[in-house]
Design an enzyme around this catalytic site. Structure first.
Site, PDB file in Angstrom:
ATOM      1  N   CYS A 156      -2.936 -15.388   6.872  1.00 65.25           N
ATOM      2  CA  CYS A 156      -3.627 -14.131   7.179  1.00 65.25           C
ATOM      3  C   CYS A 156      -5.125 -14.332   7.362  1.00 65.25           C
ATOM      4  O   CYS A 156      -5.833 -13.407   7.761  1.00 65.25           O
ATOM      5  CB  CYS A 156      -3.376 -13.115   6.071  1.00 65.25           C
ATOM      6  SG  CYS A 156      -1.661 -13.067   5.556  1.00 65.25           S
ATOM      7  N   HIS A 164      -2.338  -4.655  10.068  1.00 65.98           N
ATOM      8  CA  HIS A 164      -2.589  -6.059   9.748  1.00 65.98           C
ATOM      9  C   HIS A 164      -1.842  -6.980  10.702  1.00 65.98           C
ATOM     10  O   HIS A 164      -0.814  -7.561  10.344  1.00 65.98           O
ATOM     11  CB  HIS A 164      -2.180  -6.314   8.294  1.00 65.98           C
ATOM     12  CG  HIS A 164      -2.408  -7.706   7.813  1.00 65.98           C
ATOM     13  ND1 HIS A 164      -3.392  -8.546   8.298  1.00 65.98           N
ATOM     14  CD2 HIS A 164      -1.748  -8.429   6.857  1.00 65.98           C
ATOM     15  CE1 HIS A 164      -3.325  -9.710   7.659  1.00 65.98           C
ATOM     16  NE2 HIS A 164      -2.345  -9.671   6.806  1.00 65.98           N
ATOM     17  N   LYS A 213      -4.335  -1.758   5.115  1.00 63.60           N
ATOM     18  CA  LYS A 213      -3.352  -0.758   4.685  1.00 63.60           C
ATOM     19  C   LYS A 213      -3.086   0.295   5.758  1.00 63.60           C
ATOM     20  O   LYS A 213      -1.928   0.647   5.995  1.00 63.60           O
ATOM     21  CB  LYS A 213      -3.884  -0.083   3.405  1.00 63.60           C
ATOM     22  CG  LYS A 213      -3.086   1.101   2.935  1.00 63.60           C
ATOM     23  CD  LYS A 213      -1.750   0.645   2.354  1.00 63.60           C
ATOM     24  CE  LYS A 213      -0.772   1.797   2.239  1.00 63.60           C
ATOM     25  NZ  LYS A 213      -0.039   2.029   3.489  1.00 63.60           N
ATOM     26  N   ILE A 249       3.544  -3.468   9.436  1.00 66.58           N
ATOM     27  CA  ILE A 249       3.759  -4.580  10.368  1.00 66.58           C
ATOM     28  C   ILE A 249       3.100  -4.183  11.683  1.00 66.58           C
ATOM     29  O   ILE A 249       3.411  -3.126  12.246  1.00 66.58           O
ATOM     30  CB  ILE A 249       5.265  -4.842  10.545  1.00 66.58           C
ATOM     31  CG1 ILE A 249       5.860  -5.299   9.210  1.00 66.58           C
ATOM     32  CG2 ILE A 249       5.517  -5.878  11.621  1.00 66.58           C
ATOM     33  CD1 ILE A 249       7.383  -5.245   9.176  1.00 66.58           C
TER      34      ILE A 249
END
Ligand SMILES: [Zn+2]
Lengths: 126, 388
Positions: free
Chosen positions: B84, B334, B330, B210
């Site tokens: 990430c 992401h 959030k 997602i």
């Protein structure tokens, strides 16, 4: 898939002869290793794993990855065994009876989804 | 050492775009950044590109050249993979390249396509950021890993699921003013607490969604910006990276992320600032507990104090230290390999005044971004400052 070092370690745990690798400074680590991940020392010796460990944290996983599709919900925990910590699936103990500090023994079980061997924790017999 | 300025930024709208190719997503963000920068095409010297799971999602390795073409540029392009934190490390290399004098103009960015895979496949794909032998085989999923940290945190420092719910509520509220965010929907603490359990104690509303999306940033040397009369008021004044053991079990403390502390200490020293100088922060809240760990590792809160910051109103839009005004991972979303540079895009706009939430921080001078890989086995921190 064969994973030299790891496979032998898992087999030793299944036989009740689990071990960890210790460096001269007393750091613990797990195979396959050629040097201590904590201090870089190259001299590693196999030492017997303590018989029991203590759960430091855990989670009940409700949304599994495909490799655990047939297990969910299941409890994964990290438990301390002397100088090393291990991560495994908790078996033979209802999820609501798993707690921080629960004493467990380590063994090997089968992943119901993949038939692979996996590390399991069971309540330690008194 | 040459100072680094941000000349242009670009984003796709974040969300579920399963039909869009990775190259199309990156093209949109890169072209937007190039237009924002107004730099001649011939002057681009290198591309630094972040992507995590392109082999799994699109069966595409060797993405550097593919993305250079998509960006309409003719220069070398290298892909960085650090879970990430992929785009964060790509950006850090871009900064280092300009500082070294090796280039005057570069593009940094990232892209992730995820929704063309099902939830189960995405869960499996994300899990490869964990230690395969010692975590994945023991059933550790990405949410599961953060759940292990959350329970360890509650045990070590206190706090509870309601504290975490306030973080989700805050970030959803912030995303309302961000046109690029995945969610434009306010939620309540009750919504969060009543949402389905993913890996206890974390529920669905503790988790980022997602996301498909891309981000891009044009970086130039101070000298180049001056010679070409660019309007580039935001500088990158600090950069730092830290690492930790890959598996949680090999770390001394399960509720701390020292890799981020190392990254922050380096970035602060580089910029000549301290945590007290930070006016606004974008942190890696892949899960609500991750925002807590970030705030504490960045030195913005003491250990144990970060968990209640949102509930106390300190990190909300009107608080003393607004955190994740973009909506955070959030609510903004992401797209894993794009997130690091997406944070830079958001922070640049917040500081230069053209973000939907810039009015919450009209006097902000110093912003910090915190991008983490896996369970923060990798962390990248940048300090951005604006001319005022
Ligand atoms: Zn050692």
């Amino acid at each position: 898939m064969t994973e030299t070092g790891y496979d032998e370690w898992l087999a030793a745990i299944a036989d009740g002869e689990g071990y960890y690798l210790a460096c001269p400074d007393g750091h613990g680590s797990l195979p396959p290793r050629r040097s201590c991940p904590h201090c870089g020392a190259a001299e590693l010796t196999a030492e017997p794993l303590p018989e029991t460990g203590e759960i430091l944290t855990f989670t009940e996983v409700h949304v599994p990855a495909p490799n655990f599709a047939d297990e969910a919900p299941y409890v994964t925990a990290i438990a301390s065994f002397g100088p090393v910590k291990l991560t495994g699936v908790v078996r033979d103990l209802p999820a609501d009876e798993v707690d921080l500090g629960t004493t467990v023994s380590v063994g090997v079980g089968e992943n119901a989804t993949t038939d692979e061997q996996l590390l399991v924790f069971r309540p330690a017999s008194e | 050492m040459t100072d680094v300025r941000i000349a242009g930024v670009g984003l796709t709208k974040f969300g579920s775009h399963p039909e869009r190719t990775g190259r199309d997503l990156f093209a949109e963000a890169a072209l937007a950044a190039r237009e924002d920068a107004g730099v001649s095409r011939d002057d681009y010297e290198e591309i630094f590109y972040g992507n995590f799971m392109g082999e799994l999602a699109e069966k595409q390795g060797h993405q550097g050249p593919v993305m250079a073409e998509a960006a309409g540029l003719d220069c070398p392009a290298t892909r960085y993979e650090q879970a990430c934190a992929s785009a964060g490390v790509a950006f850090r290399q871009a900064v280092a390249t300009i500082r070294s004098g090796a280039a005057d103009v570069v593009l940094a960015g990232g892209m992730e396509r995820m929704n063309n895979l099902g939830t189960a496949e995405v869960t499996q794909s994300l899990a490869i950021a964990a230690d395969e032998l010692f975590e994945v085989r023991a059933g550790v999923t990405f949410p599961g890993a953060y759940a292990l940290m959350a329970r360890a945190y509650f045990d070590a420092f206190g706090g509870d699921s309601e504290d975490l719910a306030h973080i989700a509520v805050k970030n959803h509220a912030n995303a309302m003013q961000n046109d690029y965010a995945q969610f434009h929907r306010e939620i309540t603490v009750e919504d969060a607490l009543e949402s389905p359990v993913v890996a206890d104690p974390l529920t669905l509303y503790d988790a980022c969604p997602i996301t498909d999306g891309a981000s891009a940033v044009v970086l130039v040397s101070d000298d180049y910006a001056e010679r070409h009369g660019l309007d580039a008021p935001v500088s990158v004044t600090g950069s730092g990276q830290g690492g930790d053991k890959a598996a949680l079990q090999d770390r001394p403390h399960l509720a701390r992320t020292p890799a981020a502390t190392k990254a922050a200490d380096s970035a602060y020293a580089d910029a000549g600032i301290g945590p007290d100088d930070v006016d606004v922060a974008e942190v890696h809240d892949c899960f609500t507990i991750a925002e807590v760990l970030a705030l504490e590792s960045l030195g913005l809160y003491d250990h144990g104090e970060g968990v209640g910051a949102a509930a106390r109103g300190e990190t909300t839009r009107d608080g003393d230290l607004p955190v994740n005004l973009s909506g955070g991972l959030k609510a903004k979303g992401h797209p894993v390999g794009a997130t690091g540079t997406a944070q830079i895009v958001e922070m640049t706009k917040l500081l230069r005044g053209d973000h939907g939430n810039s009015d919450a921080v009209p006097d902000a001078r110093v912003g910090v971004t915190h991008n983490a890989g896996g369970t923060v086995a990798s962390a990248v921190v940048h300090v951005l400052e604006v001319d005022r």
